[in-house]
Design an enzyme around this catalytic site. Structure first.
Site, PDB file in Angstrom:
ATOM      1  N   ARG A   2     -12.027 -65.811  42.341  1.00 21.59           N
ATOM      2  CA  ARG A   2     -12.489 -66.828  43.293  1.00 21.59           C
ATOM      3  C   ARG A   2     -13.598 -67.684  42.695  1.00 21.59           C
ATOM      4  O   ARG A   2     -13.598 -68.903  42.852  1.00 21.59           O
ATOM      5  CB  ARG A   2     -12.967 -66.176  44.592  1.00 21.59           C
ATOM      6  CG  ARG A   2     -11.841 -65.544  45.405  1.00 21.59           C
ATOM      7  CD  ARG A   2     -12.368 -64.740  46.565  1.00 21.59           C
ATOM      8  NE  ARG A   2     -13.229 -63.682  46.053  1.00 21.59           N
ATOM      9  CZ  ARG A   2     -14.142 -63.041  46.767  1.00 21.59           C
ATOM     10  NH1 ARG A   2     -14.346 -63.367  48.027  1.00 21.59           N
ATOM     11  NH2 ARG A   2     -14.871 -62.095  46.233  1.00 21.59           N
TER      12      ARG A   2
ATOM     13  N   ASN B 130      -9.887 -63.998  49.111  1.00 25.73           N
ATOM     14  CA  ASN B 130      -9.069 -62.812  48.887  1.00 25.73           C
ATOM     15  C   ASN B 130      -8.298 -62.498  50.156  1.00 25.73           C
ATOM     16  O   ASN B 130      -8.778 -62.779  51.260  1.00 25.73           O
ATOM     17  CB  ASN B 130      -9.946 -61.601  48.547  1.00 25.73           C
ATOM     18  CG  ASN B 130     -10.486 -61.634  47.128  1.00 25.73           C
ATOM     19  OD1 ASN B 130      -9.970 -62.341  46.266  1.00 25.73           O
ATOM     20  ND2 ASN B 130     -11.530 -60.862  46.886  1.00 25.73           N
TER      21      ASN B 130
END
Length: 124
Positions: free
Chosen positions: A49, A67
């Site tokens: 990320r 996520n």
């Protein structure tokens, strides 16, 4: 916690200023595109990320990444068509240094009249 790569550790301009500049710059860059994505493989616990956010800001697209509970990473990218295509390529082939991308699914790809986001962010 993921260690910050050198490229991300530089002093940052406040996001509110970046967002306005980015939106203004994109408004003259031709057609805008939006696409949703989901990345499969070893993409959690490998700073995926954080690297996605850094790459999006480097390329100059807006949107988000997060996520999922089933071990994937999902999100949305918006911006000029050629920049969104660059981000799609990165999400499909490169990712974070420790990740392994098995496949990336893209959906809801469409032309949009204006950006829905002012920056790129990590969602939780």
């Amino acid at each position: 916690m993921c260690p910050l790569p050198l490229a991300v550790a530089a002093p940052r301009t406040p996001l509110r200023l970046l967002g306005r500049g980015l939106a203004a710059a994109m408004s003259t860059a031709g057609p805008l595109k939006s696409v949703d994505y989901e990345v499969f493989g070893r993409v959690q616990g490998v700073c995926f990320r954080m690297y996605t956010e850094g790459e999006a800001k480097k390329i100059g697209v807006v949107g988000w990444v997060k996520n999922t509970s089933n071990g994937t990473v999902t999100g949305q990218v918006q911006g000029p068509e050629e920049k969104v295509d660059s981000m799609k390529s990165w999400l499909s082939k490169i990712g974070s240094p420790s990740s392994r991308i098995d496949r990336t699914n893209f959906s809801n790809e469409k032309t949009i009249s204006k950006l829905e986001y002012s920056n790129f962010s990590i969602r939780y």
